[in-house]
Design an enzyme around this catalytic site. Structure first.
Site, PDB file in Angstrom:
ATOM      1  N   ASP A 128       0.801  -1.234   0.000  1.00 28.32           N
ATOM      2  CA  ASP A 128       0.000   0.000   0.000  1.00 28.32           C
ATOM      3  C   ASP A 128       0.834   1.286   0.000  1.00 28.32           C
ATOM      4  OD1 ASP A 128      -2.245  -1.632   0.137  1.00 28.32           O
ATOM      5  OD2 ASP A 128      -2.335  -1.550   2.322  1.00 28.32           O
ATOM      6  N   ARG A 163     -14.217   0.761 -25.717  1.00 30.28           N
ATOM      7  CA  ARG A 163     -14.986   0.755 -24.473  1.00 30.28           C
ATOM      8  C   ARG A 163     -14.358   1.685 -23.444  1.00 30.28           C
ATOM      9  NH1 ARG A 163     -15.334  -5.811 -24.042  1.00 30.28           N
ATOM     10  NH2 ARG A 163     -17.292  -6.088 -25.141  1.00 30.28           N
ATOM     11  N   GLY A 171      -4.870  -0.663  -2.022  1.00 31.33           N
ATOM     12  CA  GLY A 171      -4.255   0.520  -1.407  1.00 31.33           C
ATOM     13  C   GLY A 171      -4.723   0.788   0.006  1.00 31.33           C
ATOM     14  N   GLY A 186      -1.019   6.833 -17.973  1.00 26.05           N
ATOM     15  CA  GLY A 186      -1.615   7.988 -18.645  1.00 26.05           C
ATOM     16  C   GLY A 186      -3.116   7.840 -18.826  1.00 26.05           C
ATOM     17  N   ARG A 245     -16.821  -1.657 -18.805  1.00 25.49           N
ATOM     18  CA  ARG A 245     -16.558  -2.875 -18.048  1.00 25.49           C
ATOM     19  C   ARG A 245     -15.781  -2.502 -16.787  1.00 25.49           C
ATOM     20  NH1 ARG A 245     -19.541  -4.717 -21.438  1.00 25.49           N
ATOM     21  NH2 ARG A 245     -19.172  -6.517 -22.803  1.00 25.49           N
ATOM     22  N   ARG A 254      -0.766  -8.703  -5.033  1.00 23.98           N
ATOM     23  CA  ARG A 254       0.159  -8.957  -3.921  1.00 23.98           C
ATOM     24  C   ARG A 254       1.185 -10.047  -4.245  1.00 23.98           C
ATOM     25  NH1 ARG A 254      -3.588  -8.449   1.064  1.00 23.98           N
ATOM     26  NH2 ARG A 254      -3.203 -10.653   1.423  1.00 23.98           N
TER      27      ARG A 254
HETATM   28  O1  F6P Z   1      -2.578  -4.064   3.145  1.00 26.77           O
HETATM   29  C1  F6P Z   1      -2.459  -4.795   1.986  1.00 26.77           C
HETATM   30  C2  F6P Z   1      -3.807  -5.096   1.399  1.00 26.77           C
HETATM   31  O2  F6P Z   1      -3.619  -5.851   0.214  1.00 26.77           O
HETATM   32  C3  F6P Z   1      -4.692  -3.881   1.103  1.00 26.77           C
HETATM   33  O3  F6P Z   1      -4.349  -3.217  -0.080  1.00 26.77           O
HETATM   34  C4  F6P Z   1      -6.056  -4.503   1.090  1.00 26.77           C
HETATM   35  O4  F6P Z   1      -7.042  -3.551   1.428  1.00 26.77           O
HETATM   36  C5  F6P Z   1      -5.954  -5.578   2.138  1.00 26.77           C
HETATM   37  O5  F6P Z   1      -4.585  -5.862   2.285  1.00 26.77           O
HETATM   38  C6  F6P Z   1      -6.684  -6.845   1.817  1.00 26.77           C
HETATM   39  O6  F6P Z   1      -6.543  -7.701   2.882  1.00 26.77           O
HETATM   40  P1  F6P Z   1      -6.939  -9.249   2.889  1.00 26.77           P
HETATM   41  O7  F6P Z   1      -5.964  -9.971   2.002  1.00 26.77           O
HETATM   42  O8  F6P Z   1      -6.798  -9.633   4.323  1.00 26.77           O
HETATM   43  O9  F6P Z   1      -8.323  -9.321   2.336  1.00 26.77           O
END
Ligand code: F6P
Length: 321
Positions: A128, A163, A171, A186, A245, A254
């Site tokens: 984040d 579209r 975040g 952009g 969409r 992640r």
């Molecule tokens: O803090 C990292 C994060 O991926 C955030 O961006 C997101 O809001 C949250 O964790 C999601 O958490 P979980 O994987 O516990 O649903």
């Protein structure tokens, strides 16, 4: 005197956490410390999932996403009773210091343990980028590049079909992933905590762009702003007549192998955390400020408010449409 040091990862995982664990373990061993790994974050600490590790424990991990120590969220760690259980586990191994890799919530837990006599150091590790005292956190760069890779692909099909695509990025109430990816792509619009727009304003802007030569539109929105981004996309279609969409990038943001930048940042943070302990510091966070690694008091670090990058906000409003 620091002798036995444990390391854990906590909160959402972030690419580069393994590189940080590696740096902590190897720098600690090099300094003559006995190093321990704690599995499953604070939850594992409370349950005593602790083992002594040698330098080979972290071999071939610098390139791996996720966290080899696994992670967990334990909101109950605020409670003194639970903290005391963690302290007991540390005492059972004679561990005097703990290095935690994670975000704000992780640091609060570390500050509490520090008040109870455990030396604690925090390392910012979260996609984040919401740790205000550090210009960057481990995982942000990799995640940003993942988003950019996805949006590049979404752009192809959005353009082919003329579209609009609304792309929701993570975040956790910090707009950095939206802002940085918006500049990198952009896009027509970024909607985030730092760049708020009402639905009406979004419709108006899209209508003003409609009929132009380009004929396709990308909008990046931060998570947690719309209850349901798929429903929002339907409202955009209805209000503007542009076929729209929605894509929620979700947890794929992640994952993945950490970027070189994250591996280097993680290695710097890990070594700095051990150095901080050796210098007698406790209850501090290692942070990057203007490319230099510094230490900041944990309480100060968690109280600081994240300011958006003003230059990037200016760039978006100057050169995006
Ligand atoms: O803090 C990292 C994060 O991926 C955030 O961006 C997101 O809001 C949250 O964790 C999601 O958490 P979980 O994987 O516990 O649903």
């Amino acid at each position: 005197m620091v002798k036995k040091v444990a390391v854990l990862t906590s909160g959402g995982d972030a690419p580069g956490m393994n590189a940080a664990v590696r740096a902590v373990v190897r720098a600690g061993i090099k300094a003559g410390l006995t190093m321990y790994a704690v599995y499953d974050g604070y939850k594992g600490l409370v349950e005593g999932k602790i083992e002594e590790v040698d330098r080979n424990f972290v071999s071939d991990t610098i390139n791996r996403g996720g966290t080899i120590l696994r992670t967990a969220r334990l909101p109950e760690f605020k409670e003194e009773l639970i903290q005391n259980m963690a302290i007991k586990q540390l005492q059972a191994y004679d561990i005097d210091s703990l290095i935690v890799i994670g975000g704000d919530g992780t640091f609060k837990g570390a500050a509490d343990l520090s008040k109870k006599g455990i030396n604690t150091i925090g390392i910012p590790g979260t996609i984040d980028n919401d740790i205000a005292c550090s210009d960057y956190t481990i995982g942000f760069d990799t995640c940003l590049n993942t988003i950019v890779g996805c949006v590049d692909k979404i752009r192809d099909t959005t353009a082919s079909h003329r579209r609009c695509t609304i792309i929701e990025v993570m975040g956790n109430r910090c707009g950095d992933l939206a802002l940085y990816s918006g500049v990198s792509e952009g896009v027509e619009m970024v909607v985030s905590k730092d760049m708020p727009m009402s639905e009406e304003q979004i419709f108006t802007k899209l209508k003003s762009l409609k009929g132009g030569k380009k004929g396709h539109y990308l909008v990046i929105v931060s998570e947690k702003l719309f209850d349901n981004v798929y429903d929002f996309a339907k409202r955009v279609t209805e209000a503007t007549g542009i076929e729209t969409r929605a894509e929620v990038l979700g947890h794929l943001q992640r994952g993945g192998s950490p970027s070189a930048r994250d591996r280097i940042l993680a290695s710097r943070f890990g070594v700095a955390a051990i150095n901080a302990l050796l210098e007698g510091k406790t209850s501090v966070v290692v942070a990057m400020q203007n490319e230099k690694i510094v230490t900041v008091d944990i309480a100060e670090a968690v109280a600081m408010k994240r300011e958006p990058n003003k230059e990037l906000l200016h760039i978006i409003s100057t050169i995006n449409r």
